[in-house]
Write a protein that holds these residues in place. Structure first.
Motif, PDB file in Angstrom:
ATOM      1  N   THR B   2       3.785 -70.005 -47.343  1.00 19.15           N
ATOM      2  CA  THR B   2       2.745 -70.054 -48.372  1.00 19.15           C
ATOM      3  C   THR B   2       2.758 -71.408 -49.081  1.00 19.15           C
ATOM      4  O   THR B   2       3.801 -72.034 -49.242  1.00 19.15           O
ATOM      5  N   ALA B   3       1.567 -71.786 -49.475  1.00 19.07           N
ATOM      6  CA  ALA B   3       1.427 -73.075 -50.162  1.00 19.07           C
ATOM      7  C   ALA B   3       2.092 -73.000 -51.524  1.00 19.07           C
ATOM      8  O   ALA B   3       2.012 -71.988 -52.210  1.00 19.07           O
ATOM      9  N   LYS B   4       2.750 -74.072 -51.908  1.00 19.25           N
ATOM     10  CA  LYS B   4       3.475 -74.095 -53.182  1.00 19.25           C
ATOM     11  C   LYS B   4       3.016 -75.253 -54.054  1.00 19.25           C
ATOM     12  O   LYS B   4       2.656 -76.325 -53.545  1.00 19.25           O
ATOM     13  N   THR B   5       3.118 -75.043 -55.347  1.00 20.41           N
ATOM     14  CA  THR B   5       2.892 -76.155 -56.276  1.00 20.41           C
ATOM     15  C   THR B   5       4.191 -76.944 -56.378  1.00 20.41           C
ATOM     16  O   THR B   5       5.259 -76.469 -55.963  1.00 20.41           O
ATOM     17  N   LEU B   6       4.073 -78.105 -56.982  1.00 24.76           N
ATOM     18  CA  LEU B   6       5.266 -78.922 -57.252  1.00 24.76           C
ATOM     19  C   LEU B   6       6.279 -78.097 -58.042  1.00 24.76           C
ATOM     20  O   LEU B   6       7.482 -78.092 -57.746  1.00 24.76           O
ATOM     21  N   TYR B   7       5.791 -77.412 -59.042  1.00 29.86           N
ATOM     22  CA  TYR B   7       6.680 -76.601 -59.881  1.00 29.86           C
ATOM     23  C   TYR B   7       7.351 -75.492 -59.067  1.00 29.86           C
ATOM     24  O   TYR B   7       8.553 -75.266 -59.185  1.00 29.86           O
ATOM     25  N   ASP B   8       6.578 -74.827 -58.205  1.00 30.30           N
ATOM     26  CA  ASP B   8       7.161 -73.783 -57.350  1.00 30.30           C
ATOM     27  C   ASP B   8       8.307 -74.347 -56.510  1.00 30.30           C
ATOM     28  O   ASP B   8       9.359 -73.730 -56.364  1.00 30.30           O
ATOM     29  N   ASN B 166       1.671 -71.675 -63.539  1.00 28.88           N
ATOM     30  CA  ASN B 166       1.289 -73.022 -63.111  1.00 28.88           C
ATOM     31  C   ASN B 166      -0.034 -73.452 -63.724  1.00 28.88           C
ATOM     32  O   ASN B 166      -1.025 -72.731 -63.626  1.00 28.88           O
ATOM     33  N   MET B 167      -0.038 -74.631 -64.334  1.00 26.57           N
ATOM     34  CA  MET B 167      -1.298 -75.185 -64.829  1.00 26.57           C
ATOM     35  C   MET B 167      -1.499 -76.575 -64.235  1.00 26.57           C
ATOM     36  O   MET B 167      -0.551 -77.361 -64.169  1.00 26.57           O
ATOM     37  N   LEU B 168      -2.710 -76.829 -63.811  1.00 30.55           N
ATOM     38  CA  LEU B 168      -3.026 -78.163 -63.296  1.00 30.55           C
ATOM     39  C   LEU B 168      -3.948 -78.866 -64.286  1.00 30.55           C
ATOM     40  O   LEU B 168      -4.970 -78.312 -64.679  1.00 30.55           O
ATOM     41  N   VAL B 169      -3.558 -80.057 -64.693  1.00 32.85           N
ATOM     42  CA  VAL B 169      -4.468 -80.889 -65.482  1.00 32.85           C
ATOM     43  C   VAL B 169      -4.920 -82.025 -64.580  1.00 32.85           C
ATOM     44  O   VAL B 169      -4.120 -82.864 -64.162  1.00 32.85           O
ATOM     45  N   ALA B 201       3.897 -74.361 -66.908  1.00 32.75           N
ATOM     46  CA  ALA B 201       4.430 -75.671 -66.557  1.00 32.75           C
ATOM     47  C   ALA B 201       3.204 -76.456 -66.105  1.00 32.75           C
ATOM     48  O   ALA B 201       2.427 -75.976 -65.279  1.00 32.75           O
ATOM     49  N   ILE B 202       3.013 -77.631 -66.692  1.00 33.97           N
ATOM     50  CA  ILE B 202       1.813 -78.418 -66.376  1.00 33.97           C
ATOM     51  C   ILE B 202       2.106 -79.433 -65.276  1.00 33.97           C
ATOM     52  O   ILE B 202       3.157 -80.079 -65.289  1.00 33.97           O
ATOM     53  N   GLU B 203       1.181 -79.559 -64.354  1.00 29.39           N
ATOM     54  CA  GLU B 203       1.233 -80.710 -63.450  1.00 29.39           C
ATOM     55  C   GLU B 203       0.026 -81.595 -63.744  1.00 29.39           C
ATOM     56  O   GLU B 203      -1.106 -81.118 -63.830  1.00 29.39           O
ATOM     57  N   PHE B 204       0.282 -82.885 -63.937  1.00 31.99           N
ATOM     58  CA  PHE B 204      -0.796 -83.842 -64.158  1.00 31.99           C
ATOM     59  C   PHE B 204      -1.124 -84.479 -62.815  1.00 31.99           C
ATOM     60  O   PHE B 204      -0.221 -84.959 -62.119  1.00 31.99           O
ATOM     61  N   ASP B 269       1.212 -78.575 -52.566  1.00 31.98           N
ATOM     62  CA  ASP B 269       0.455 -78.419 -51.319  1.00 31.98           C
ATOM     63  C   ASP B 269      -1.026 -78.325 -51.664  1.00 31.98           C
ATOM     64  O   ASP B 269      -1.389 -77.812 -52.735  1.00 31.98           O
ATOM     65  N   SER B 270      -1.865 -78.788 -50.735  1.00 30.74           N
ATOM     66  CA  SER B 270      -3.284 -78.912 -51.092  1.00 30.74           C
ATOM     67  C   SER B 270      -3.939 -77.573 -51.438  1.00 30.74           C
ATOM     68  O   SER B 270      -4.855 -77.516 -52.250  1.00 30.74           O
ATOM     69  N   ASP B 271      -3.459 -76.482 -50.854  1.00 30.75           N
ATOM     70  CA  ASP B 271      -4.082 -75.189 -51.179  1.00 30.75           C
ATOM     71  C   ASP B 271      -3.200 -74.331 -52.087  1.00 30.75           C
ATOM     72  O   ASP B 271      -3.337 -73.114 -52.133  1.00 30.75           O
ATOM     73  N   ALA B 272      -2.299 -74.980 -52.816  1.00 29.12           N
ATOM     74  CA  ALA B 272      -1.417 -74.221 -53.713  1.00 29.12           C
ATOM     75  C   ALA B 272      -2.227 -73.586 -54.840  1.00 29.12           C
ATOM     76  O   ALA B 272      -3.266 -74.109 -55.252  1.00 29.12           O
ATOM     77  N   HIS B 273      -1.720 -72.471 -55.351  1.00 32.27           N
ATOM     78  CA  HIS B 273      -2.444 -71.743 -56.389  1.00 32.27           C
ATOM     79  C   HIS B 273      -1.987 -72.143 -57.799  1.00 32.27           C
ATOM     80  O   HIS B 273      -0.796 -72.136 -58.112  1.00 32.27           O
ATOM     81  N   PHE B 274      -2.948 -72.461 -58.642  1.00 34.31           N
ATOM     82  CA  PHE B 274      -2.656 -72.695 -60.057  1.00 34.31           C
ATOM     83  C   PHE B 274      -3.280 -71.570 -60.870  1.00 34.31           C
ATOM     84  O   PHE B 274      -4.412 -71.159 -60.600  1.00 34.31           O
ATOM     85  N   ASP B 275      -2.542 -71.091 -61.868  1.00 35.61           N
ATOM     86  CA  ASP B 275      -3.067 -70.004 -62.692  1.00 35.61           C
ATOM     87  C   ASP B 275      -4.171 -70.500 -63.618  1.00 35.61           C
ATOM     88  O   ASP B 275      -4.990 -69.722 -64.095  1.00 35.61           O
ATOM     89  N   LYS B 276      -4.144 -71.810 -63.892  1.00 33.66           N
ATOM     90  CA  LYS B 276      -5.154 -72.375 -64.778  1.00 33.66           C
ATOM     91  C   LYS B 276      -5.369 -73.830 -64.394  1.00 33.66           C
ATOM     92  O   LYS B 276      -4.398 -74.533 -64.104  1.00 33.66           O
ATOM     93  N   THR B 277      -6.602 -74.256 -64.400  1.00 31.91           N
ATOM     94  CA  THR B 277      -6.892 -75.659 -64.095  1.00 31.91           C
ATOM     95  C   THR B 277      -7.785 -76.228 -65.187  1.00 31.91           C
ATOM     96  O   THR B 277      -8.759 -75.593 -65.598  1.00 31.91           O
TER      97      THR B 277
END
Ligand code: SF4
Lengths: 215, 467
Positions: B2-8, B166-169, B201-204, B269-277
């Motif tokens: 599964t696709a992961k965020t940096l934080y994951d 996960n939050m993406l800004v 956790a925010i990713e910029f 990962d390009s298709d990773a899931h963020f709970d909020k963007t």
């Protein structure tokens, strides 16, 4: 850590959003190397009319009569009713130390800053998150019923009013089970973690190959 | 997979043990220690007869209480001195590496650790300080903890944590001239609010973020906590790796290539899931100045002070009124007409070499306005101070009328002798404008280093291009 099961106490309403830890315990008191004795300087800048410094005799200082904690009707309060984002700002654990030293055992708010929320549990303070409208209702009830006390029962996860209140309060709250357990038992988290020493060592042995520069 | 965020990815690679109540035992690679939040942790260790689990994971330096003048005379305030002495004693007794006050490597923890290569991509890093989020700039999971947790990490090298969401800004497009990382993070906080990131956790990410140097990225991550997020991260790229290379604590020899390969995986990962963007357009952001007593109370330099009557929410309306009263400001006034008394360039947000260069560029050949009572430049570490002196920046600044100081937190929170007097108004490059933060009754306006230098020259807030 002191166990927390149930308390019945006066509730003091602090009607202000984004109360930061600098306001809870101003920085000049952070110079102490002790864990106790911060209570008299809780909310120092709001509570007193003069500027507080460590080592002052707080009993001789002029108090701000308008500040809610100084009102006679709220004396002896152990429950603090607050607004959103309570405890934001600095990570200082001196903030929960000061609240605890003052006598606060429960804080009820629509939301807390993450680090502060965490720090409360390490110090036997129960932070309760409720919906904004429920918090509004509590503010009204507390302000309208002088001398009334609330009961916070951690085992039942409930907030209840006593007979002296006009309206009956019976509110349930959510809490993560690990935190609830630690509070109820007054557990030492470090001791709990050290029970998993073998797991920690196994993790380190695995990582030594993946990230040898950290070992 | 599964696709992961940096934080994951950071989180998953540090889980020692998954508990069945949803918490995890998380391994901590590095702990930074300073004098304010550690004494009670060491005392706890002693009382329970425990020893640090892994000495080499810890690095200490005093910063909050250290004087920024006359270092050779020591610390005048006996209570501050006791706290710094206690740190020295604890580090000596337990065998923890400490850059003491007379060491050129001493400085603000969040400046010192990256500079030494003690902050590395892919690691977990904690400190008893909320601005630990700074280190997220390296693709590091870094967050502030309380003193009980400092003790917990000392004793076990682990923390019991619950994973955040996960939050993406996402910052799209190009930045306007004179807009720095500081303006960007203030604009983000202005948009999402100081509780906007609570529980996340925010990713910029985005083109403009990629274009920032590591210094800029650290400024950005530093203030993630002001948006309510304990951690603010940026993916690893060449800029990260180039910065880390050759620093005292970074991997060497054969390990270097192994490390680079390992670090290169720390991106979402390009298709990773963020709970909020949250998406912002970089071109909408102008240089920022905060007007109130919370970092979300920010505006563009061209704006006027907000009117509480325009706010529908009654709690917020009261908040604005109280802030304006505390700040001594009137609704409707242009912020660029507001005179400043004090200028402070420093803190873990903006005391790195680039920040000092930015201030020096503005100050070069000009003079601090007569109405300014004090204009301080406080480098983040002894090494930055040295580098700035080698570049001649200290001369440019002192000739313009700035004071050039020794490294430390200084007027960011005024635990040492540097502080505002009641009602003094300060253009500050620090991160918090709370009531009393820089001294009781003091009024703080958060700005970038270039904007602070410009305010010093003009005597009031101003656009840099109008100087
Ligand atoms: S510079 Fe300011 S914000 Fe940063 S660590 Fe020091 S006191 Fe905290």
């Amino acid at each position: 850590m002191e166990k927390f099961t149930k308390i019945t106490a006066v509730t003091v309403p602090l009607d202000r959003a984004n109360v930061d830890t600098d306001a809870i315990i101003p920085k000049q008191f952070l110079k102490s190397i002790k864990r106790s004795g911060f209570g008299p300087n809780l909310f120092d800048e709001w509570r007193y009319l003069d500027h507080g410094e460590p080592g002052m005799d707080n009993s001789q200082r002029a108090v701000n009569p308008d500040f809610v904690l100084n009102k006679a009707r709220y004396s002896g309060a152990q429950i603090l009713l607050a607004r959103d984002n309570f405890g934001c700002g600095s990570s200082r654990e001196h903030a929960p130390w000061a609240l605890e030293d003052f006598g606060i055992r429960v804080i009820i708010a629509p939301g807390f800053a993450d680090i502060f929320y965490n720090n409360c549990f390490k110090n036997g303070i129960l932070p309760i998150i409720l919906a904004e409208s429920t918090v509004d209702q509590l503010f009204q009830a507390v302000e309208a019923n002088e001398g009334a006390r609330l009961t916070v029962d951690l085992e039942q996860q409930k907030i209840l009013s006593d007979e002296s209140m006009d309206e009956k309060i019976d509110i349930s709250f959510e809490l993560d089970q690990f935190r609830r357990h630690c509070l109820l038992e007054g557990l030492d988290e470090i001791g709990l973690t050290l029970e998993h020493s073998d797991d920690i060592r196994a993790y380190e042995n695995k990582q030594k190959k993946i990230t040898p520069w950290l070992y | 997979m599964t696709a992961k965020t940096l934080y994951d990815k950071l989180w998953d690679s540090h889980v020692v043990r998954q508990n069945n109540d949803g918490t995890s035992l998380l391994y901590i690679d590095r702990q930074l220690i300073h004098e304010v939040t550690s004494p009670q942790a060491f005392e706890g260790l002693r009382m329970s007869g425990r020893q640090p689990w892994k000495l080499s994971a810890n690095l200490a330096t005093p910063d909050h209480n250290v004087p920024t003048t006359d270092r050779d005379k020591g610390i005048a305030d006996p209570i501050s001195k006791l706290q710094v002495d206690t740190l020295d004693d604890n580090c000596n007794a337990f065998g923890i590496t400490e850059f003491k006050m007379d060491d050129i490597r001493q400085g603000i923890v969040h400046v010192v650790s990256p500079e030494q290569g003690a902050t590395l991509p892919g690691m977990t890093l904690v400190c008893g300080d909320s601005h630990t989020s700074t280190h997220g700039a390296f693709g590091t999971l870094a967050f502030g903890i309380g003193t009980s947790e400092v003790e917990h990490v000392l004793a076990t090298q682990c923390l019991i944590q619950k994973k955040s969401k996960n939050m993406l800004v996402q910052l799209n497009g190009q930045l306007n001239p004179d807009v720095t990382a500081k303006d960007v993070i203030l604009a983000i906080i202005g948009k999402i609010g100081t509780a906007g990131g609570t529980g996340y956790a925010i990713e910029f990410a985005g083109e403009a973020i990629r274009s920032f140097s590591m210094e800029g990225r650290m400024t950005l991550s530093n203030m993630a906590i002001e948006a309510g997020a304990r951690a603010g991260m940026i993916a690893v790229d060449n800029t990260t790796i180039e910065y880390v290379k050759g620093r005292p604590y970074s991997p060497k020899g054969e390990q270097w290539q192994q490390a680079v390969d390992f670090w290169s995986d720390f991106y979402s990962d390009s298709d990773a899931h963020f709970d909020k963007t949250v998406t912002l357009d970089a071109s909408d952001i102008q240089p920022q100045v905060t007007w109130g007593t919370s970092p979300e109370m920010t505006m563009s330099i061209d704006d006027t002070i907000p009117d509480p009557a325009q706010e529908a929410d009654s709690v917020k309306q009261e908040g604005i009124k109280a802030a304006l009263e505390y700040m001594g400001l009137t609704a409707g006034k242009a912020i660029n007409e507001v005179p400043v008394d004090v200028v402070f360039i420093g803190s873990c947000t903006n005391s790195r070499i680039e920040d000092i260069r930015a201030a020096a560029i503005v100050a070069k050949g000009k003079k601090v306005a007569d109405s300014i009572k004090q204009a301080l430049v406080v480098p983040g570490s002894g090494l930055i101070k040295q580098q700035a002196e080698e570049e001649g920046l200290d001369k440019i600044l002192t000739q313009a009328g700035f004071e050039w100081r020794e490294p430390g937190c200084s007027m960011c929170l005024a635990m040492n002798a540097d502080r505002l007097e009641p009602q003094e108004r300060c253009a500050s490059t620090s991160n918090r404008n709370f009531e009393g933060r820089q001294g009781q009754g003091g009024r703080t306006h958060l700005v970038s280093p270039a904007m602070a230098a410009a305010a010093a020259i003009a005597g009031h807030f101003t656009r840099i291009d109008k100087l």
